[in-house]
Design a protein around this motif. Structure first.
Motif, PDB file in Angstrom:
ATOM      1  N   ILE A  19      33.602  56.581  62.149  1.00 55.06           N
ATOM      2  CA  ILE A  19      33.123  55.389  61.443  1.00 55.06           C
ATOM      3  C   ILE A  19      33.446  55.493  59.954  1.00 55.06           C
ATOM      4  CG2 ILE A  19      31.063  54.106  60.744  1.00 55.06           C
ATOM      5  CD1 ILE A  19      29.841  54.836  63.460  1.00 55.06           C
ATOM      6  N   ILE A  20      33.224  56.669  59.377  1.00 53.71           N
ATOM      7  CA  ILE A  20      33.508  56.871  57.952  1.00 53.71           C
ATOM      8  C   ILE A  20      35.002  56.705  57.671  1.00 53.71           C
ATOM      9  CG2 ILE A  20      33.521  58.577  56.095  1.00 53.71           C
ATOM     10  CD1 ILE A  20      30.942  59.715  57.292  1.00 53.71           C
ATOM     11  N   ILE A  21      35.833  57.327  58.509  1.00 54.67           N
ATOM     12  CA  ILE A  21      37.284  57.225  58.330  1.00 54.67           C
ATOM     13  C   ILE A  21      37.739  55.776  58.475  1.00 54.67           C
ATOM     14  CG2 ILE A  21      39.521  57.858  59.316  1.00 54.67           C
ATOM     15  CD1 ILE A  21      38.267  60.556  60.095  1.00 54.67           C
ATOM     16  N   GLY A  22      37.213  55.085  59.488  1.00 56.72           N
ATOM     17  CA  GLY A  22      37.559  53.683  59.689  1.00 56.72           C
ATOM     18  C   GLY A  22      37.144  52.829  58.512  1.00 56.72           C
ATOM     19  N   ILE A  35      39.502  53.397  55.586  1.00 56.46           N
ATOM     20  CA  ILE A  35      40.788  52.730  55.827  1.00 56.46           C
ATOM     21  C   ILE A  35      40.678  51.234  55.541  1.00 56.46           C
ATOM     22  CG2 ILE A  35      42.461  52.075  57.612  1.00 56.46           C
ATOM     23  CD1 ILE A  35      41.995  54.813  58.883  1.00 56.46           C
ATOM     24  N   VAL A  36      39.598  50.623  56.024  1.00 58.92           N
ATOM     25  CA  VAL A  36      39.393  49.189  55.807  1.00 58.92           C
ATOM     26  C   VAL A  36      39.284  48.879  54.315  1.00 58.92           C
ATOM     27  CG1 VAL A  36      37.752  47.300  56.125  1.00 58.92           C
ATOM     28  CG2 VAL A  36      38.333  48.771  58.055  1.00 58.92           C
ATOM     29  N   ILE A  37      38.599  49.742  53.576  1.00 64.21           N
ATOM     30  CA  ILE A  37      38.426  49.527  52.138  1.00 64.21           C
ATOM     31  C   ILE A  37      39.749  49.648  51.395  1.00 64.21           C
ATOM     32  CG2 ILE A  37      37.430  50.540  50.048  1.00 64.21           C
ATOM     33  CD1 ILE A  37      34.923  51.149  51.637  1.00 64.21           C
ATOM     34  N   TYR A  38      40.598  50.575  51.826  1.00 66.68           N
ATOM     35  CA  TYR A  38      41.847  50.832  51.109  1.00 66.68           C
ATOM     36  C   TYR A  38      42.983  49.884  51.506  1.00 66.68           C
ATOM     37  CZ  TYR A  38      40.659  55.031  48.474  1.00 66.68           C
ATOM     38  OH  TYR A  38      40.135  55.902  47.550  1.00 66.68           O
ATOM     39  N   ILE A  39      42.846  49.177  52.631  1.00 69.32           N
ATOM     40  CA  ILE A  39      43.918  48.268  53.063  1.00 69.32           C
ATOM     41  C   ILE A  39      44.223  47.197  52.019  1.00 69.32           C
ATOM     42  CG2 ILE A  39      44.439  46.408  54.693  1.00 69.32           C
ATOM     43  CD1 ILE A  39      43.358  48.141  56.928  1.00 69.32           C
ATOM     44  N   LEU A  71      34.454  48.023  42.515  1.00 72.28           N
ATOM     45  CA  LEU A  71      33.640  47.568  43.645  1.00 72.28           C
ATOM     46  C   LEU A  71      33.792  48.498  44.844  1.00 72.28           C
ATOM     47  CD1 LEU A  71      34.272  43.703  43.498  1.00 72.28           C
ATOM     48  CD2 LEU A  71      32.175  44.934  42.889  1.00 72.28           C
ATOM     49  N   MET A  72      34.996  49.034  45.034  1.00 73.82           N
ATOM     50  CA  MET A  72      35.261  49.920  46.155  1.00 73.82           C
ATOM     51  C   MET A  72      34.423  51.197  46.048  1.00 73.82           C
ATOM     52  SD  MET A  72      38.902  51.580  47.315  1.00 73.82           S
ATOM     53  CE  MET A  72      38.995  52.588  45.826  1.00 73.82           C
ATOM     54  N   TYR A  73      34.433  51.811  44.874  1.00 70.60           N
ATOM     55  CA  TYR A  73      33.663  53.042  44.691  1.00 70.60           C
ATOM     56  C   TYR A  73      32.163  52.767  44.690  1.00 70.60           C
ATOM     57  CZ  TYR A  73      37.780  55.898  43.837  1.00 70.60           C
ATOM     58  OH  TYR A  73      38.957  56.582  43.982  1.00 70.60           O
ATOM     59  N   ALA A  74      31.771  51.592  44.204  1.00 67.38           N
ATOM     60  CA  ALA A  74      30.352  51.215  44.253  1.00 67.38           C
ATOM     61  C   ALA A  74      29.894  51.068  45.695  1.00 67.38           C
ATOM     62  CB  ALA A  74      30.126  49.915  43.486  1.00 67.38           C
TER      63      ALA A  74
END
Length: 233
Positions: free
Chosen positions: A89-92, A95-99, A130-133
């Motif tokens: 779940i964490i890896i997924g 990945i979704v955040i970085y796409i 926002l991603m890191y938050a």
């Protein structure tokens, strides 16, 4: 999935966890260090890092309660599946955040050629913030998930997540400061050319253990009190 506890916001005692973690580490450093090395070996095995950490917390619990504990307990694969699913779940999620970030970079390269585009920075900087938050928020809200899996045998990740969300209500700042301070203290070993890192990193686990133990103790205490009131009346 039915669980044998009722989640509630936890009274987070930042200072107590750090002092108790240090005392336990100082009291039985040899055994804890050997167990930490076993945990380090588990982290090398694919998808076994979080399992090793969870087993390490169980080991510390036995050690703190004066029960028989062996560093070899770190290599227990009984709870592999919930931790494996949690890592997927964490890896997924990552990945979704970085796409979107990858798409922006590809488009910027295709449209700008050799000249950098100003609009890329305008979009990327807020998105990275926002991603890191978001990563920090989910990490803090899921703070108690390892404790629920290892100590309460909660194998359903959704159940553990929902419980952890409740337990961290009103505590996010305290948990963040706790994680920050413990993390800084654990990194002091870098000064000793990296070798000292193995001497200070176990402190992260001992301090976290007491945070987990206290949280579950608060929940169990309320359950026992509630049962006593019902029996009285």
């Amino acid at each position: 999935m039915n669980v044998n506890f009722t989640a509630k916001p936890i009274n987070f005692k930042l200072g107590d966890y750090m002092s108790k973690g240090f005392e336990l580490l100082k009291k039985d450093f040899g055994n804890i260090f050997v167990a930490f090395l076993c945990c380090f070996v588990m982290a090398i095995i694919p998808f076994c890092g979080m399992l090793g950490a969870g087993n390490f917390y169980q080991y510390l619990r036995k050690l703190n309660k004066g029960q028989q504990a062996s560093p070899g307990d770190i290599f227990n694969f009984e709870k592999f599946m919930p931790y494996f699913i949690l890592q997927l779940i964490i890896i997924g999620g990552i990945i979704v955040i970085y796409i979107p970030l990858a798409i922006i970079m590809i488009l910027a390269g295709a449209l700008a050629g050799e000249e950098p585009s100003g609009w890329v920075s305008v979009i990327m900087v807020p998105y990275i913030i926002l991603m890191y938050a978001a990563i920090l928020y989910f990490a803090l809200k899921g703070f108690y998930i390892p404790a629920l899996i290892s100590f309460k045998n909660v194998t359903d990740i959704k159940t553990a997540w929902n419980a952890s969300k409740i337990m961290t209500q009103g505590n996010l700042l305290s948990i963040f400061l706790f994680s920050l301070v413990v993390g800084i203290l654990s990194q002091i070993g870098i000064i000793a050319c990296g070798i000292g890192l193995f001497l200070t990193l176990p402190f992260v686990y001992t301090a976290n253990y007491f945070a987990y133990e206290d949280a579950l103790t608060q929940i169990e205490h309320d359950e026992i009190s509630e049962i006593g009131i019902k029996e009285k009346y």
